[in-house]
Design a protein around this motif. Structure first.
Motif, PDB file in Angstrom:
ATOM      1  N   SER A 404     -21.306  22.180  -6.287  1.00 55.67           N
ATOM      2  CA  SER A 404     -21.610  23.559  -6.710  1.00 55.67           C
ATOM      3  C   SER A 404     -20.403  24.484  -6.690  1.00 55.67           C
ATOM      4  O   SER A 404     -20.558  25.709  -6.625  1.00 55.67           O
ATOM      5  CB  SER A 404     -22.758  24.150  -5.872  1.00 55.67           C
ATOM      6  N   HIS A 406     -17.311  26.246  -8.701  1.00 51.41           N
ATOM      7  CA  HIS A 406     -17.265  26.688 -10.094  1.00 51.41           C
ATOM      8  C   HIS A 406     -16.102  27.647 -10.305  1.00 51.41           C
ATOM      9  O   HIS A 406     -15.633  28.298  -9.375  1.00 51.41           O
ATOM     10  CB  HIS A 406     -18.568  27.382 -10.493  1.00 51.41           C
ATOM     11  N   TYR A 426     -25.823  19.818  -7.770  1.00 58.76           N
ATOM     12  CA  TYR A 426     -25.188  20.993  -8.346  1.00 58.76           C
ATOM     13  C   TYR A 426     -26.216  22.078  -8.645  1.00 58.76           C
ATOM     14  O   TYR A 426     -27.301  21.811  -9.152  1.00 58.76           O
ATOM     15  CB  TYR A 426     -24.454  20.624  -9.642  1.00 58.76           C
ATOM     16  N   GLN A 427     -25.857  23.329  -8.325  1.00 61.93           N
ATOM     17  CA  GLN A 427     -26.716  24.468  -8.646  1.00 61.93           C
ATOM     18  C   GLN A 427     -25.883  25.580  -9.277  1.00 61.93           C
ATOM     19  O   GLN A 427     -24.727  25.778  -8.935  1.00 61.93           O
ATOM     20  CB  GLN A 427     -27.423  24.986  -7.390  1.00 61.93           C
ATOM     21  N   TRP A 428     -26.502  26.277 -10.212  1.00 63.55           N
ATOM     22  CA  TRP A 428     -25.837  27.376 -10.923  1.00 63.55           C
ATOM     23  C   TRP A 428     -25.968  28.704 -10.192  1.00 63.55           C
ATOM     24  O   TRP A 428     -25.474  29.723 -10.665  1.00 63.55           O
ATOM     25  CB  TRP A 428     -26.466  27.540 -12.320  1.00 63.55           C
ATOM     26  N   HIS A 429     -26.653  28.703  -9.080  1.00 59.99           N
ATOM     27  CA  HIS A 429     -27.062  29.949  -8.435  1.00 59.99           C
ATOM     28  C   HIS A 429     -25.928  30.954  -8.276  1.00 59.99           C
ATOM     29  O   HIS A 429     -26.047  32.115  -8.681  1.00 59.99           O
ATOM     30  CB  HIS A 429     -27.686  29.651  -7.070  1.00 59.99           C
ATOM     31  N   THR A 430     -24.811  30.550  -7.690  1.00 61.88           N
ATOM     32  CA  THR A 430     -23.746  31.511  -7.391  1.00 61.88           C
ATOM     33  C   THR A 430     -23.109  32.067  -8.652  1.00 61.88           C
ATOM     34  O   THR A 430     -22.905  33.279  -8.781  1.00 61.88           O
ATOM     35  CB  THR A 430     -22.673  30.860  -6.494  1.00 61.88           C
TER      36      THR A 430
END
Length: 442
Positions: A404, A406, A426-430
């Protein structure tokens, strides 16, 4: 089944994660008061960012007041246990305006995240490896139009899976195909299942397999499509790493160190964490997507503590925010950093320009079509605005890593943003939570 192309008109956007309050505070070996202070205010940057040019936000046309909202976003993410901790670093007009660490690098040990914490950057390695290959292009030792078989003869007679049948490839796989993920390789977990089984059975990406050995194994795996006709995220940058070794007559780690890390002062970047830096290495966590984090890769047992046989140019590096910022400042400045030129300006322009043929469509992961997003040499590139990542801007380039991490660069704003955390999958949160906030501060 083939991937969805641009002509299909699909505009699929992954749902943005909801912020679900965290109801159970994990036991940590430090006082709750200390944790509250760390989460609320973050850890200010130390000598690392001071070595880079810096400025107040107002001096480069940004708002300190609006940038303070970055703290709010990161605090909320930690309180909701989306992440254990994170680092945000922002540069505008070549100067660092924000570099903060938040939360914990090791929750069980009660260790705070620091601005110089070392993290696994995984696929953020790809841009560095591609830049290394483009340096060889500038040196005249490589050309993007060269067939890969010129350097790796064992890949001269590759095959392609067509309607369940294996056939000789009609198109020559080029260096450009490796750089832009149009070679026809995969990671062994997407596309044709019979191909995926071969990746797994042969152990193509095993840590104890050298890049040279990997090439011999790839000869027995058919491509998912004719080179240059489609886009599929893949091990192609690892293949590119072997091309670099052959073209330069150097192991990949030595080439990267001599030509990129040392000239740029990227002292904490490499394929493993040396013993004297282990105290700065973060834990990697697993998330169940419901606010629960568990240790995925503990520091004491991490494979990143020893040098691997597999020098993965596609995902093997560890680094820091400050180190990676140096690399991106060089790219953003047309290939030069602090008087040292690594790449020619035209070479950099090729890297940050969409190189994927129109017929191959947008960047796609399964059913997720990132409409308006193409791929250059080493970076994804925003070509058109769309509902996918609606806060993005045309011309943006960047990428991320499996834990995660980026980064994105907006050339029109001369803005660079790096966000580092250690959470899988993987996360798109941030990124999604911060992008609008940061652009609003301009």
């Amino acid at each position: 089944m083939r991937r969805i192309h641009r002509a299909a008109g699909r505009n699929v956007k992954p749902p943005r994660p909801l912020l679900v309050p965290w109801s159970v505070i994990m036991h940590l070996h430090h006082s709750l008061a200390a944790l509250a202070i760390l989460v609320m205010f973050g850890t200010q940057s130390r000598a690392e960012s001071a070595e880079l040019p810096s400025a107040s936000p107002e001096a480069v046309g940004m708002s300190t007041e609006k940038l303070n909202r970055v703290d709010t976003v990161m605090e909320k993410s930690i309180a909701d246990s989306k992440i254990a901790g994170g680092i945000v670093m922002i540069a505008k007009d070549g100067k660092v305006v924000l570099h903060k660490a938040y939360g914990m690098m090791d929750r069980d040990a009660g260790k705070a995240m620091e601005t110089d914490t070392i993290v696994r950057i995984y696929s953020m390695t790809k841009a560095i490896t591609t830049a290394a290959a483009m340096m060889l292009v500038d040196d005249g030792k490589l050309a993007v139009t060269d067939p890969v078989s010129k350097y790796l003869p064992e890949l001269e007679n590759v095959t392609v899976m067509v309607d369940g049948e294996i056939e000789p490839a009609k198109n020559a796989m080029t260096i450009a195909d490796l750089m832009r993920h149009t070679a026809g390789y995969s990671f062994g977990f997407s596309g044709d299942q019979s191909i995926n089984k071969k990746y797994s059975a042969l152990g193509v990406m095993d840590r104890d397999v050298t890049l040279a050995d990997m090439q011999s194994k790839l000869g027995g795996i058919p491509l998912a499509f004719e080179p240059g006709t489609d886009w599929l995220y893949s091990i192609s940058i690892d293949v590119l790493g072997r091309v670099i070794e052959v073209a330069s007559n150097q192991p990949l780690d030595e080439f990267l160190s001599a030509r990129i890390f040392q000239p740029l002062g990227m002292d904490d970047t490499g394929f493993y964490v040396p013993a004297d830096k282990v105290d700065r290495f973060a834990v990697n966590y697993n998330s169940d997507g419901r606010g629960n984090l568990t240790v995925g890769d503990a520091v004491s047992t991490s494979p990143f503590l020893t040098k691997p046989a597999m020098l993965s140019g596609g995902g093997g590096l560890v680094s820091t925010a400050g180190d990676y910022m140096r690399f991106l400042l060089m790219i953003d400045n047309g290939g030069e950093f602090e008087g040292v030129r690594l790449l020619q300006p035209e070479t950099v322009r090729q890297m940050i320009t969409n190189q994927v043929p129109e017929s191959a469509g947008w960047v796609t992961f399964g059913e997720e079509v990132r409409t308006g997003v193409g791929f250059g040499f080493g970076f994804n590139v925003r070509v058109e605005l769309s509902d996918w990542d609606p806060d993005g801007k045309i011309g943006e380039y960047g990428w991320g890593g499996a834990a995660s991490t980026h980064y994105w660069v907006s050339p029109q704003d001369n803005l660079i943003v790096i966000t580092l955390e250690q959470v899988m999958p993987y996360q798109w949160h941030t990124e999604f939570a911060l992008k609008e906030v940061i652009y609003d501060a301009l």
